[in-house]
Design a protein around this motif. Sequence first.
Motif, PDB file in Angstrom:
ATOM      1  N   ALA A   1      10.564  -7.400  -4.653  1.00  8.16           N
ATOM      2  CA  ALA A   1      10.810  -6.032  -4.195  1.00  8.16           C
ATOM      3  C   ALA A   1      10.179  -5.033  -4.712  1.00  8.16           C
ATOM      4  O   ALA A   1       9.887  -4.944  -6.124  1.00  8.16           O
ATOM      5  CB  ALA A   1      12.446  -6.079  -4.094  1.00  8.16           C
ATOM      6  N   THR A   2       9.554  -3.994  -4.025  1.00  9.33           N
ATOM      7  CA  THR A   2       9.045  -2.689  -4.621  1.00  9.33           C
ATOM      8  C   THR A   2       9.578  -1.609  -4.092  1.00  9.33           C
ATOM      9  O   THR A   2       9.652  -1.388  -3.079  1.00  9.33           O
ATOM     10  CB  THR A   2       7.406  -2.688  -4.302  1.00  9.33           C
ATOM     11  N   LEU A   3       9.896  -0.530  -4.860  1.00  8.59           N
ATOM     12  CA  LEU A   3      10.465   0.800  -4.454  1.00  8.59           C
ATOM     13  C   LEU A   3       9.382   1.707  -4.593  1.00  8.59           C
ATOM     14  O   LEU A   3       8.642   1.781  -5.655  1.00  8.59           O
ATOM     15  CB  LEU A   3      11.556   1.225  -5.671  1.00  8.59           C
ATOM     16  N   VAL A   4       9.358   2.070  -3.294  1.00  6.51           N
ATOM     17  CA  VAL A   4       8.132   3.041  -3.251  1.00  6.51           C
ATOM     18  C   VAL A   4       8.647   4.454  -2.479  1.00  6.51           C
ATOM     19  O   VAL A   4       9.537   4.410  -1.812  1.00  6.51           O
ATOM     20  CB  VAL A   4       7.080   2.311  -2.146  1.00  6.51           C
ATOM     21  N   ASP A   5       7.908   5.508  -2.673  1.00  5.12           N
ATOM     22  CA  ASP A   5       8.334   6.667  -2.189  1.00  5.12           C
ATOM     23  C   ASP A   5       7.824   6.430  -0.558  1.00  5.12           C
ATOM     24  O   ASP A   5       6.872   6.808  -0.028  1.00  5.12           O
ATOM     25  CB  ASP A   5       7.488   7.777  -2.781  1.00  5.12           C
ATOM     26  N   THR A   6       8.792   6.292   0.185  1.00  5.15           N
ATOM     27  CA  THR A   6       8.713   6.116   1.633  1.00  5.15           C
ATOM     28  C   THR A   6       8.481   7.581   2.558  1.00  5.15           C
ATOM     29  O   THR A   6       8.069   7.328   3.482  1.00  5.15           O
ATOM     30  CB  THR A   6       9.819   5.454   2.337  1.00  5.15           C
ATOM     31  N   ALA A   7       8.801   8.547   1.929  1.00  4.63           N
ATOM     32  CA  ALA A   7       8.500   9.795   2.101  1.00  4.63           C
ATOM     33  C   ALA A   7       6.877   9.995   2.260  1.00  4.63           C
ATOM     34  O   ALA A   7       6.358  10.920   2.907  1.00  4.63           O
ATOM     35  CB  ALA A   7       9.259  10.872   1.464  1.00  4.63           C
ATOM     36  N   ASP A   8       6.181   9.180   1.609  1.00  6.46           N
ATOM     37  CA  ASP A   8       4.611   9.430   1.543  1.00  6.46           C
ATOM     38  C   ASP A   8       4.366   8.055   2.366  1.00  6.46           C
ATOM     39  O   ASP A   8       3.872   7.090   1.728  1.00  6.46           O
ATOM     40  CB  ASP A   8       4.284   9.341   0.223  1.00  6.46           C
ATOM     41  N   PRO A   9       3.645   8.318   3.650  1.00 11.02           N
ATOM     42  CA  PRO A   9       3.200   7.317   4.366  1.00 11.02           C
ATOM     43  C   PRO A   9       1.924   6.480   3.815  1.00 11.02           C
ATOM     44  O   PRO A   9       2.015   5.280   3.794  1.00 11.02           O
ATOM     45  CB  PRO A   9       2.976   7.645   5.654  1.00 11.02           C
ATOM     46  N   ALA A  10       1.256   7.326   2.908  1.00 10.46           N
ATOM     47  CA  ALA A  10       0.162   6.684   2.238  1.00 10.46           C
ATOM     48  C   ALA A  10       0.756   5.746   1.331  1.00 10.46           C
ATOM     49  O   ALA A  10      -0.029   4.579   0.906  1.00 10.46           O
ATOM     50  CB  ALA A  10      -0.753   7.705   1.698  1.00 10.46           C
ATOM     51  N   ALA A  11       1.691   6.215   0.550  1.00 11.33           N
ATOM     52  CA  ALA A  11       2.148   5.432  -0.532  1.00 11.33           C
ATOM     53  C   ALA A  11       2.876   3.949  -0.128  1.00 11.33           C
ATOM     54  O   ALA A  11       2.370   2.848  -0.572  1.00 11.33           O
ATOM     55  CB  ALA A  11       3.237   6.133  -1.323  1.00 11.33           C
ATOM     56  N   VAL A  12       3.380   3.915   1.259  1.00 12.36           N
ATOM     57  CA  VAL A  12       3.935   2.848   1.796  1.00 12.36           C
ATOM     58  C   VAL A  12       2.511   1.798   2.166  1.00 12.36           C
ATOM     59  O   VAL A  12       2.563   0.643   1.974  1.00 12.36           O
ATOM     60  CB  VAL A  12       4.564   2.928   3.142  1.00 12.36           C
ATOM     61  N   GLU A  13       1.735   2.389   2.815  1.00  8.86           N
ATOM     62  CA  GLU A  13       0.427   1.591   3.036  1.00  8.86           C
ATOM     63  C   GLU A  13      -0.073   0.920   2.027  1.00  8.86           C
ATOM     64  O   GLU A  13      -0.540  -0.306   1.971  1.00  8.86           O
ATOM     65  CB  GLU A  13      -0.328   2.712   3.972  1.00  8.86           C
ATOM     66  N   ALA A  14      -0.298   1.762   0.820  1.00  9.61           N
ATOM     67  CA  ALA A  14      -0.862   1.220  -0.250  1.00  9.61           C
ATOM     68  C   ALA A  14      -0.032  -0.003  -0.763  1.00  9.61           C
ATOM     69  O   ALA A  14      -0.721  -0.759  -1.735  1.00  9.61           O
ATOM     70  CB  ALA A  14      -1.059   2.169  -1.158  1.00  9.61           C
ATOM     71  N   ALA A  15       1.398   0.212  -0.890  1.00  8.65           N
ATOM     72  CA  ALA A  15       2.162  -0.746  -1.437  1.00  8.65           C
ATOM     73  C   ALA A  15       2.236  -2.179  -0.841  1.00  8.65           C
ATOM     74  O   ALA A  15       2.963  -2.950  -1.065  1.00  8.65           O
ATOM     75  CB  ALA A  15       3.616  -0.160  -1.791  1.00  8.65           C
ATOM     76  N   LEU A  16       1.883  -2.182   0.477  1.00 12.71           N
ATOM     77  CA  LEU A  16       1.997  -3.266   1.455  1.00 12.71           C
ATOM     78  C   LEU A  16       1.036  -4.320   0.753  1.00 12.71           C
ATOM     79  O   LEU A  16      -0.039  -4.362   0.290  1.00 12.71           O
ATOM     80  CB  LEU A  16       1.590  -2.851   2.966  1.00 12.71           C
ATOM     81  N   ARG A  17       1.863  -5.748   1.068  1.00 15.43           N
ATOM     82  CA  ARG A  17       1.069  -6.666   0.430  1.00 15.43           C
ATOM     83  C   ARG A  17       0.993  -7.902   1.883  1.00 15.43           C
ATOM     84  O   ARG A  17       1.694  -7.638   2.570  1.00 15.43           O
ATOM     85  CB  ARG A  17       1.953  -7.549  -0.670  1.00 15.43           C
TER      86      ARG A  17
END
Length: 399
Positions: free
Chosen positions: A130-146
């Motif tokens: 599990a990774t906690l990411v700032d989902t308010a930032d779509p770019a951060a979500v995209e970068a965190a995808l595996r």
Amino acid sequence: MAEKLAPATLALHAGETERRPGAPVTASPQLAASFFTHPDAIGFSANDLAENAPHFYTRWSNPTADSLERTLAALEGGEAAVSFASGMAAVSALFLDRLAAGDHLLLSDVCYAGVAELAQDILPRHGIAATLVDTADPAAVEAALRPNTRLVHVETPANPILKLTDIAAVAAIAHAGGAELSVDSTIATPFGTRPLALGADYVVHSLTKYISGHGDALGGAVIGGAARMAALRRQGLIHLGGALAPFNAWLSLRGLETLAPRMALHEANARRLEAFLAEHPKVRSVLWPGSPRHPQHALARRQMRNFSGLLAFSARSGSGALAARLAERLRVISYAVSLGKTKSLLFYIPTDDLLRASFRLRGAQEAAYRDWAGEGVFRFSAGLEDADDLIADLAQALG
């Protein structure tokens, strides 16, 4: 029930059975654990559960829970719903149903503390990262995808600082990466946001909060496609066992009947309280999506039809001492945990404690949370009391 009906009407009538002479206008809770059956009607194993199978045992399904599920599905625009004993039971069942050893979960880095702890403490024991990411930032979500990300779970507005996630944007990113999106919409309620219409695959609610609305029943639910909900019922509900008690299902149905007018008043009171707190000399900042002062107000206006009754504020200094003062001096507002009740509730959540025990954020994520929350947030669930009385109570308690 016809889809053309407005949400306020659906909340009252979507779960009704066939109208006939002698049928009750207000359904009574069906509390039976067992139901008449026949050898040809249903198999003994839940793995053999067929579509439209009759009620067999309340852990599998129940007429009262069924009525609640049909109402929730109608309000969210989903095909089906499954109810659970609590919001945490619903989230846990969904995660364990959609994730397996070797899979990866992306999670809002600000969310209900129990969900953050489940993701970081329990899922890894089952081989789920599990990774906690700032989902308010779509770019951060995209970068965190595996490549092995199977589920993205967001909470919007997020507890306790009312941070928002652009559901449509994150849904597109998740789907492009081969993942599904679940949205905890507890704070927004179906009258605030309809995540399925924005691209989400699942909607999660803690029925304990606004939907029940009276602070007297625990419950949770997941809404989504019919096939996925049938699988969730077989595995996440029947085999994990977190079944909603029929009487609690009835209490949630009762709450749904008044959800539309309650949410209108919750929102109206929150608007008045936010305006008062924003001008108070002891208050550092106030967070409520319905206010132009909220940093994501434009997204709130685009995504929400009702801004809900939960707000958060932080103090300029001395937050711990102020929390003790409020607990001792409030007379109308209750210093108590939870939210979404008829009565107003206020509770102080220290930033250091939440970051240490639940979120465990570091670096830029920690700094971002502290920027929003300061020393800690006073989570304020605006109830249904007269707004002038709430303001007067806060004024005398704040001093």
